[in-house]
Design a protein around this motif. Structure first.
Motif, PDB file in Angstrom:
ATOM      1  N   MET A   1       0.847  -1.159   0.000  1.00 55.93           N
ATOM      2  CA  MET A   1       0.000   0.000   0.000  1.00 55.93           C
ATOM      3  C   MET A   1       0.899   1.231   0.000  1.00 55.93           C
ATOM      4  N   SER A   2       0.515   2.231  -0.761  1.00 60.22           N
ATOM      5  CA  SER A   2       1.300   3.466  -0.780  1.00 60.22           C
ATOM      6  C   SER A   2       0.355   4.658  -0.679  1.00 60.22           C
ATOM      7  N   PHE A   3       0.893   5.732  -0.116  1.00 63.09           N
ATOM      8  CA  PHE A   3       0.165   6.980   0.033  1.00 63.09           C
ATOM      9  C   PHE A   3       1.077   8.101  -0.407  1.00 63.09           C
ATOM     10  N   TYR A  11       3.576  10.020   9.415  1.00 60.95           N
ATOM     11  CA  TYR A  11       2.291   9.414   9.082  1.00 60.95           C
ATOM     12  C   TYR A  11       2.321   7.958   9.509  1.00 60.95           C
ATOM     13  N   ARG A  12       1.180   7.399   9.788  1.00 58.23           N
ATOM     14  CA  ARG A  12       1.071   6.003  10.213  1.00 58.23           C
ATOM     15  C   ARG A  12       0.191   5.226   9.248  1.00 58.23           C
ATOM     16  N   CYS A  13       0.538   3.972   9.058  1.00 56.84           N
ATOM     17  CA  CYS A  13      -0.242   3.082   8.201  1.00 56.84           C
ATOM     18  C   CYS A  13      -1.623   2.881   8.826  1.00 56.84           C
ATOM     19  N   PRO A  14      -2.680   3.003   8.031  1.00 59.14           N
ATOM     20  CA  PRO A  14      -4.017   2.817   8.595  1.00 59.14           C
ATOM     21  C   PRO A  14      -4.306   1.366   8.990  1.00 59.14           C
ATOM     22  N   ARG A  15      -3.532   0.425   8.452  1.00 60.18           N
ATOM     23  CA  ARG A  15      -3.744  -0.994   8.791  1.00 60.18           C
ATOM     24  C   ARG A  15      -2.974  -1.418  10.040  1.00 60.18           C
ATOM     25  N   CYS A  16      -1.652  -1.209  10.019  1.00 58.60           N
ATOM     26  CA  CYS A  16      -0.814  -1.736  11.107  1.00 58.60           C
ATOM     27  C   CYS A  16      -0.355  -0.661  12.091  1.00 58.60           C
ATOM     28  N   ARG A  17      -0.541   0.613  11.766  1.00 53.13           N
ATOM     29  CA  ARG A  17      -0.157   1.750  12.606  1.00 53.13           C
ATOM     30  C   ARG A  17       1.355   1.966  12.687  1.00 53.13           C
ATOM     31  N   ARG A  18       2.143   1.297  11.853  1.00 52.68           N
ATOM     32  CA  ARG A  18       3.585   1.561  11.804  1.00 52.68           C
ATOM     33  C   ARG A  18       3.839   2.877  11.084  1.00 52.68           C
ATOM     34  N   ALA A  19       4.992   3.475  11.355  1.00 47.71           N
ATOM     35  CA  ALA A  19       5.360   4.730  10.677  1.00 47.71           C
ATOM     36  C   ALA A  19       5.594   4.461   9.195  1.00 47.71           C
ATOM     37  N   LEU A  20       5.095   5.358   8.349  1.00 47.26           N
ATOM     38  CA  LEU A  20       5.303   5.248   6.911  1.00 47.26           C
ATOM     39  C   LEU A  20       6.633   5.880   6.536  1.00 47.26           C
ATOM     40  N   VAL A  21       7.193   5.440   5.423  1.00 44.61           N
ATOM     41  CA  VAL A  21       8.460   5.950   4.924  1.00 44.61           C
ATOM     42  C   VAL A  21       8.167   6.971   3.835  1.00 44.61           C
ATOM     43  N   LEU A  22       8.815   8.125   3.904  1.00 39.45           N
ATOM     44  CA  LEU A  22       8.661   9.150   2.881  1.00 39.45           C
ATOM     45  C   LEU A  22       9.521   8.747   1.683  1.00 39.45           C
TER      46      LEU A  22
END
Length: 91
Positions: A1-3, A11-22
Protein backbone atom coordinates in the motif's frame (compact mmCIF):
# COMPACT_ATOMS: atom_id res chain seq x y z
CA UNK A 1 0.00 0.00 0.00
CA UNK A 2 1.30 3.47 -0.78
CA UNK A 3 0.16 6.98 0.03
CA UNK A 4 1.34 10.32 -1.30
CA UNK A 5 1.75 13.44 0.80
CA UNK A 6 3.80 16.57 0.39
CA UNK A 7 4.55 17.87 3.87
CA UNK A 8 6.98 16.13 6.20
CA UNK A 9 5.51 14.76 9.37
CA UNK A 10 5.14 11.27 10.72
CA UNK A 11 2.29 9.41 9.08
CA UNK A 12 1.07 6.00 10.21
CA UNK A 13 -0.24 3.08 8.20
CA UNK A 14 -4.02 2.82 8.59
CA UNK A 15 -3.74 -0.99 8.79
CA UNK A 16 -0.81 -1.74 11.11
CA UNK A 17 -0.16 1.75 12.61
CA UNK A 18 3.59 1.56 11.80
CA UNK A 19 5.36 4.73 10.68
CA UNK A 20 5.30 5.25 6.91
CA UNK A 21 8.46 5.95 4.92
CA UNK A 22 8.66 9.15 2.88
CA UNK A 23 9.60 7.86 -0.58
CA UNK A 24 9.49 11.16 -2.46
CA UNK A 25 7.36 12.93 -5.02
CA UNK A 26 8.61 10.90 -8.02
CA UNK A 27 7.73 7.57 -6.37
CA UNK A 28 5.45 5.21 -8.28
CA UNK A 29 4.27 2.16 -6.37
CA UNK A 30 4.75 -1.17 -8.14
CA UNK A 31 1.75 -3.42 -8.67
CA UNK A 32 0.62 -5.00 -5.41
CA UNK A 33 1.31 -8.55 -6.66
CA UNK A 34 4.87 -7.80 -7.85
CA UNK A 35 6.70 -9.06 -4.77
CA UNK A 36 10.14 -8.77 -6.35
CA UNK A 37 9.58 -5.09 -7.13
CA UNK A 38 8.49 -4.48 -3.52
CA UNK A 39 11.63 -6.28 -2.27
CA UNK A 40 13.80 -4.06 -4.50
CA UNK A 41 11.96 -1.01 -3.19
CA UNK A 42 12.46 -2.15 0.40
CA UNK A 43 16.23 -2.45 -0.13
CA UNK A 44 16.40 1.01 -1.71
CA UNK A 45 14.38 2.74 1.01
CA UNK A 46 16.23 0.99 3.86
CA UNK A 47 19.53 2.07 2.27
CA UNK A 48 18.34 5.67 2.55
CA UNK A 49 17.52 6.26 -1.11
CA UNK A 50 14.31 7.98 -2.06
CA UNK A 51 12.49 9.12 -5.18
CA UNK A 52 12.56 12.91 -4.85
CA UNK A 53 12.90 14.95 -8.00
CA UNK A 54 15.92 17.19 -8.36
CA UNK A 55 15.36 20.95 -8.41
CA UNK A 56 15.38 20.89 -12.22
CA UNK A 57 12.61 18.25 -12.30
CA UNK A 58 14.85 15.62 -13.87
CA UNK A 59 13.86 12.84 -11.47
CA UNK A 60 15.68 10.96 -8.72
CA UNK A 61 18.36 9.42 -10.94
CA UNK A 62 19.21 5.77 -11.47
CA UNK A 63 17.55 3.18 -9.23
CA UNK A 64 17.84 -0.61 -9.74
CA UNK A 65 14.59 -2.16 -10.92
CA UNK A 66 15.27 -5.89 -10.50
CA UNK A 67 16.62 -8.14 -7.76
CA UNK A 68 19.49 -9.10 -10.08
CA UNK A 69 20.52 -5.44 -10.39
CA UNK A 70 20.31 -5.01 -6.60
CA UNK A 71 22.49 -8.08 -6.04
CA UNK A 72 25.05 -6.78 -8.55
CA UNK A 73 25.13 -3.34 -6.89
CA UNK A 74 25.46 -4.86 -3.38
CA UNK A 75 28.31 -7.13 -4.57
CA UNK A 76 29.99 -4.06 -6.07
CA UNK A 77 29.66 -2.25 -2.73
CA UNK A 78 31.23 -5.15 -0.82
CA UNK A 79 34.03 -5.57 -3.37
CA UNK A 80 35.02 -1.90 -3.59
CA UNK A 81 34.07 -0.54 -0.17
CA UNK A 82 31.70 2.02 -1.72
CA UNK A 83 28.76 2.88 0.59
CA UNK A 84 25.66 0.80 -0.20
CA UNK A 85 23.45 3.83 -0.95
CA UNK A 86 25.98 5.18 -3.44
CA UNK A 87 26.44 1.77 -5.08
CA UNK A 88 22.67 1.34 -5.45
CA UNK A 89 22.36 4.77 -7.08
CA UNK A 90 25.20 4.13 -9.57
CA UNK A 91 24.46 2.56 -12.92
Amino acid sequence: MSFKHSEYREYRCPRCRRALVLAGDAFEAPPRRDRDAWRVLSVLLHAGLDFRQACCGCGPGYRPRSLREVRERLAYARRTGVPVARALATR
